[in-house]
Scaffold this motif. Structure first.
Motif, PDB file in Angstrom:
ATOM      1  N   GLN A  82       0.863  -1.182   0.000  1.00 41.82           N
ATOM      2  CA  GLN A  82       0.000   0.000   0.000  1.00 41.82           C
ATOM      3  C   GLN A  82       0.896   1.226   0.000  1.00 41.82           C
ATOM      4  O   GLN A  82       1.713   1.398   0.905  1.00 41.82           O
ATOM      5  N   MET A  83       0.726   2.047  -1.009  1.00 42.75           N
ATOM      6  CA  MET A  83       1.561   3.240  -1.163  1.00 42.75           C
ATOM      7  C   MET A  83       0.679   4.477  -1.062  1.00 42.75           C
ATOM      8  O   MET A  83      -0.304   4.593  -1.812  1.00 42.75           O
ATOM      9  N   THR A  84       1.016   5.362  -0.159  1.00 39.47           N
ATOM     10  CA  THR A  84       0.273   6.603   0.013  1.00 39.47           C
ATOM     11  C   THR A  84       1.207   7.798  -0.134  1.00 39.47           C
ATOM     12  O   THR A  84       2.432   7.657  -0.113  1.00 39.47           O
ATOM     13  N   SER A  85       0.608   8.961  -0.272  1.00 44.11           N
ATOM     14  CA  SER A  85       1.385  10.209  -0.414  1.00 44.11           C
ATOM     15  C   SER A  85       2.507  10.041  -1.429  1.00 44.11           C
ATOM     16  O   SER A  85       3.668  10.386  -1.170  1.00 44.11           O
ATOM     17  N   LEU A  86       2.160   9.515  -2.569  1.00 43.09           N
ATOM     18  CA  LEU A  86       3.173   9.221  -3.585  1.00 43.09           C
ATOM     19  C   LEU A  86       3.847  10.490  -4.079  1.00 43.09           C
ATOM     20  O   LEU A  86       3.225  11.561  -4.177  1.00 43.09           O
ATOM     21  N   LYS A  87       5.123  10.334  -4.386  1.00 43.52           N
ATOM     22  CA  LYS A  87       5.954  11.443  -4.859  1.00 43.52           C
ATOM     23  C   LYS A  87       6.521  11.092  -6.226  1.00 43.52           C
ATOM     24  O   LYS A  87       6.667   9.910  -6.551  1.00 43.52           O
ATOM     25  N   PRO A  88       6.883  12.093  -7.010  1.00 44.38           N
ATOM     26  CA  PRO A  88       7.495  11.789  -8.316  1.00 44.38           C
ATOM     27  C   PRO A  88       8.716  10.885  -8.189  1.00 44.38           C
ATOM     28  O   PRO A  88       8.958  10.046  -9.079  1.00 44.38           O
ATOM     29  N   GLU A  89       9.460  11.010  -7.109  1.00 46.00           N
ATOM     30  CA  GLU A  89      10.651  10.160  -6.933  1.00 46.00           C
ATOM     31  C   GLU A  89      10.312   8.711  -6.621  1.00 46.00           C
ATOM     32  O   GLU A  89      11.208   7.863  -6.546  1.00 46.00           O
ATOM     33  N   ASP A  90       9.035   8.401  -6.437  1.00 48.67           N
ATOM     34  CA  ASP A  90       8.616   7.009  -6.286  1.00 48.67           C
ATOM     35  C   ASP A  90       8.443   6.323  -7.634  1.00 48.67           C
ATOM     36  O   ASP A  90       8.180   5.118  -7.700  1.00 48.67           O
TER      37      ASP A  90
END
Length: 124
Positions: A82-90
């Protein structure tokens, strides 16, 4: 041999959430340690998260701590991220991996089987 199949990747905006899944069709992975790795564009593959066969997570990569959660449902033979608050660097290809060590690990060499990967792209 364990064939792993990831799903759930896609194109999202910064701040969004995604849930990745990993299954092993025709094979139970209840007794395997499991992990998620990722490979950002132009970079080496890196550890993200891992979980033991009984569901205890190892320390997360610093870059995802507090935002990503690894879990597993052995009855459904499925691993999740589960991935939240995703950022471009992800942005990366995310790989599921299985280890014959029930206690998993944080190094690529700790794992014996790998999926083909699923692309996650986070736009700013």
């Amino acid at each position: 041999q364990v064939h792993l199949v990831e799903s759930g990747g896609g194109l999202v905006q910064a701040g969004d959430s995604l849930r990745l899944s990993c299954t092993a069709p025709g094979r139970t992975f209840s007794y395997f340690g499991m992990g998620w790795f990722r490979q950002p564009p132009g970079k080496e593959r890196e550890f993200v998260a891992a979980i033991t066969w009984i569901g205890d997570s190892l320390p997360y990569a610093d870059s995802v701590e507090g935002r990503f959660t690894i879990s597993r449902n052995n009855a459904k033979n499925t691993l999740y991220l589960q991935m939240t608050s995703l950022k471009p660097e992800d942005t990366a290809i995310y790989y599921c991996a299985a280890s014959t060590s029930r206690w998993a690990g944080t190094r690529s060499n700790d794992y014996d089987y790998w999926g083909q990967g699923t692309q996650v792209t986070v736009s700013s």
